[in-house]
Motif scaffolding. Structure first.
Motif, PDB file in Angstrom:
ATOM      1  N   ILE A   2     -13.601   4.444  13.786  1.00 26.60           N
ATOM      2  CA  ILE A   2     -14.502   3.873  14.791  1.00 26.60           C
ATOM      3  C   ILE A   2     -14.072   4.421  16.142  1.00 26.60           C
ATOM      4  O   ILE A   2     -12.896   4.405  16.482  1.00 26.60           O
ATOM      5  CB  ILE A   2     -14.460   2.342  14.779  1.00 26.60           C
ATOM      6  N   ARG A   3     -15.061   4.932  16.896  1.00 24.36           N
ATOM      7  CA  ARG A   3     -14.775   5.545  18.185  1.00 24.36           C
ATOM      8  C   ARG A   3     -15.956   5.336  19.113  1.00 24.36           C
ATOM      9  O   ARG A   3     -17.027   4.893  18.694  1.00 24.36           O
ATOM     10  CB  ARG A   3     -14.496   7.037  18.000  1.00 24.36           C
ATOM     11  N   ASP A   4     -15.750   5.710  20.378  1.00 23.85           N
ATOM     12  CA  ASP A   4     -16.847   5.673  21.338  1.00 23.85           C
ATOM     13  C   ASP A   4     -17.870   6.752  20.996  1.00 23.85           C
ATOM     14  O   ASP A   4     -17.510   7.865  20.594  1.00 23.85           O
ATOM     15  CB  ASP A   4     -16.323   5.912  22.757  1.00 23.85           C
ATOM     16  N   VAL A  54     -19.331   4.057  17.336  1.00 23.51           N
ATOM     17  CA  VAL A  54     -19.867   4.661  16.124  1.00 23.51           C
ATOM     18  C   VAL A  54     -18.808   4.606  15.031  1.00 23.51           C
ATOM     19  O   VAL A  54     -17.611   4.641  15.297  1.00 23.51           O
ATOM     20  CB  VAL A  54     -20.350   6.117  16.321  1.00 23.51           C
ATOM     21  N   LEU A  55     -19.301   4.512  13.805  1.00 21.49           N
ATOM     22  CA  LEU A  55     -18.450   4.609  12.630  1.00 21.49           C
ATOM     23  C   LEU A  55     -18.643   6.006  12.070  1.00 21.49           C
ATOM     24  O   LEU A  55     -19.767   6.416  11.781  1.00 21.49           O
ATOM     25  CB  LEU A  55     -18.867   3.567  11.593  1.00 21.49           C
ATOM     26  N   GLU A  56     -17.556   6.751  11.996  1.00 26.41           N
ATOM     27  CA  GLU A  56     -17.610   8.124  11.483  1.00 26.41           C
ATOM     28  C   GLU A  56     -16.838   8.183  10.169  1.00 26.41           C
ATOM     29  O   GLU A  56     -15.694   7.740  10.087  1.00 26.41           O
ATOM     30  CB  GLU A  56     -16.996   9.083  12.496  1.00 26.41           C
ATOM     31  N   GLU A  57     -17.490   8.755   9.161  1.00 29.58           N
ATOM     32  CA  GLU A  57     -16.870   8.931   7.852  1.00 29.58           C
ATOM     33  C   GLU A  57     -17.082  10.374   7.414  1.00 29.58           C
ATOM     34  O   GLU A  57     -18.226  10.834   7.356  1.00 29.58           O
ATOM     35  CB  GLU A  57     -17.501   7.993   6.831  1.00 29.58           C
ATOM     36  N   THR A  62     -22.128   7.067  10.393  1.00 34.46           N
ATOM     37  CA  THR A  62     -22.797   6.237   9.388  1.00 34.46           C
ATOM     38  C   THR A  62     -23.171   4.853   9.912  1.00 34.46           C
ATOM     39  O   THR A  62     -23.745   4.060   9.177  1.00 34.46           O
ATOM     40  CB  THR A  62     -21.919   6.099   8.128  1.00 34.46           C
ATOM     41  N   GLY A  63     -22.842   4.576  11.164  1.00 37.87           N
ATOM     42  CA  GLY A  63     -23.222   3.299  11.743  1.00 37.87           C
ATOM     43  C   GLY A  63     -22.884   3.268  13.214  1.00 37.87           C
ATOM     44  O   GLY A  63     -22.154   4.125  13.716  1.00 37.87           O
ATOM     45  N   ARG A  90     -25.240   3.646   3.242  1.00 39.65           N
ATOM     46  CA  ARG A  90     -23.836   3.232   3.409  1.00 39.65           C
ATOM     47  C   ARG A  90     -23.685   1.737   3.660  1.00 39.65           C
ATOM     48  O   ARG A  90     -22.594   1.280   3.991  1.00 39.65           O
ATOM     49  CB  ARG A  90     -23.192   4.001   4.575  1.00 39.65           C
ATOM     50  N   ARG A  91     -24.773   0.979   3.510  1.00 39.32           N
ATOM     51  CA  ARG A  91     -24.671  -0.463   3.749  1.00 39.32           C
ATOM     52  C   ARG A  91     -23.797  -1.106   2.678  1.00 39.32           C
ATOM     53  O   ARG A  91     -23.793  -0.697   1.529  1.00 39.32           O
ATOM     54  CB  ARG A  91     -26.060  -1.099   3.782  1.00 39.32           C
ATOM     55  N   GLY A  92     -23.087  -2.145   3.097  1.00 32.53           N
ATOM     56  CA  GLY A  92     -22.134  -2.793   2.201  1.00 32.53           C
ATOM     57  C   GLY A  92     -20.775  -2.141   2.351  1.00 32.53           C
ATOM     58  O   GLY A  92     -20.609  -1.152   3.068  1.00 32.53           O
ATOM     59  N   GLY A  93     -19.791  -2.692   1.717  1.00 28.30           N
ATOM     60  CA  GLY A  93     -18.469  -2.091   1.749  1.00 28.30           C
ATOM     61  C   GLY A  93     -17.674  -2.349   3.004  1.00 28.30           C
ATOM     62  O   GLY A  93     -16.664  -1.699   3.235  1.00 28.30           O
ATOM     63  N   GLY A  94     -18.128  -3.256   3.859  1.00 26.62           N
ATOM     64  CA  GLY A  94     -17.336  -3.648   5.018  1.00 26.62           C
ATOM     65  C   GLY A  94     -17.557  -2.830   6.276  1.00 26.62           C
ATOM     66  O   GLY A  94     -16.850  -3.029   7.265  1.00 26.62           O
ATOM     67  N   ARG A  95     -18.517  -1.920   6.279  1.00 26.61           N
ATOM     68  CA  ARG A  95     -18.740  -1.086   7.458  1.00 26.61           C
ATOM     69  C   ARG A  95     -19.221  -1.901   8.659  1.00 26.61           C
ATOM     70  O   ARG A  95     -18.745  -1.721   9.778  1.00 26.61           O
ATOM     71  CB  ARG A  95     -19.707   0.031   7.122  1.00 26.61           C
ATOM     72  N   GLY A  96     -20.203  -2.767   8.422  1.00 26.61           N
ATOM     73  CA  GLY A  96     -20.699  -3.622   9.506  1.00 26.61           C
ATOM     74  C   GLY A  96     -19.608  -4.524  10.032  1.00 26.61           C
ATOM     75  O   GLY A  96     -19.471  -4.717  11.245  1.00 26.61           O
ATOM     76  N   ARG A  97     -18.800  -5.069   9.129  1.00 22.18           N
ATOM     77  CA  ARG A  97     -17.686  -5.928   9.528  1.00 22.18           C
ATOM     78  C   ARG A  97     -16.697  -5.163  10.404  1.00 22.18           C
ATOM     79  O   ARG A  97     -16.234  -5.666  11.424  1.00 22.18           O
ATOM     80  CB  ARG A  97     -16.969  -6.478   8.303  1.00 22.18           C
ATOM     81  N   ALA A  98     -16.389  -3.931  10.024  1.00 16.69           N
ATOM     82  CA  ALA A  98     -15.439  -3.125  10.795  1.00 16.69           C
ATOM     83  C   ALA A  98     -15.969  -2.877  12.209  1.00 16.69           C
ATOM     84  O   ALA A  98     -15.234  -3.033  13.193  1.00 16.69           O
ATOM     85  CB  ALA A  98     -15.158  -1.805  10.083  1.00 16.69           C
ATOM     86  N   LEU A  99     -17.237  -2.499  12.323  1.00 14.06           N
ATOM     87  CA  LEU A  99     -17.818  -2.281  13.648  1.00 14.06           C
ATOM     88  C   LEU A  99     -17.846  -3.566  14.464  1.00 14.06           C
ATOM     89  O   LEU A  99     -17.511  -3.575  15.651  1.00 14.06           O
ATOM     90  CB  LEU A  99     -19.225  -1.704  13.526  1.00 14.06           C
TER      91      LEU A  99
END
Length: 167
Positions: A2-4, A54-57, A62-63, A90-99
């Motif tokens: 997760i970054r700017d 942003v979430l980068e994978e 991806t978010g 990529r929904r699910g798996g904790g991505r929204g929670r992490a952001l």
């Protein structure tokens, strides 16, 4: 990671946003945006000292998540409303929670008092995520929006970010 957000992320942010416009009731807009729109949006937010994360994978965005003023009056200056969107595959798996966890930490570090979530009332997954993060339901506004030829209800949730009893 997760970054700017940076300008190079604009295409990915537009794609995530546009998918939500076309296929979900997460965004109550009918008009899609382009990369230039997302750059202007990022510049306005970041220029005002607001986060755009942003979430980068594996090198792909991806978010994303951000917040802005809840209402444009002085009395609401310590209250923000946020948004968080994850790419559909990529929904699910904790991505929204992490952001959201990062966004909440940023808001607390900025000395904000309340974060508001305004969620389409039928979006059980988003409501559940927010409740797991400590948000509590504070009301529902029936039929205040529309999309896909039907009325939409708006669920309001809030998270108190600190324990101050006075501003």
């Amino acid at each position: 990671m997760i970054r700017d957000a940076i300008a190079d992320d604009a295409e990915a942010l537009a794609a995530i946003y546009n998918d939500a416009v076309r296929n979900t009731t997460a965004i109550w807009n009918d008009v899609e945006v382009d990369a230039a729109n997302r750059i202007a949006w990022m510049n306005a937010r970041q220029g005002a000292g607001l986060p755009v994360l942003v979430l980068e994978e594996a090198g792909e965005v991806t978010g994303y998540a951000s917040y802005g003023p809840f209402r444009a009056f002085d009395g609401y200056r310590e209250t923000v409303e946020h948004s968080v969107y994850i790419r559909s595959d990529r929904r699910g798996g904790g991505r929204g929670r992490a952001l959201m966890t990062q966004l909440i930490a940023f808001a607390r570090a900025e000395g904000l008092h309340v974060m508001v979530a305004a969620i389409e009332a039928g979006n059980a997954a988003s409501i559940a995520l927010h409740e797991q993060l400590g948000f509590r339901a504070v009301g529902t506004m029936p039929e205040v929006g529309q999309k896909f030829g039907r009325w939409l209800d708006l669920a309001l949730l809030q998270l108190v970010l600190d324990d101050r009893t006075q501003p």
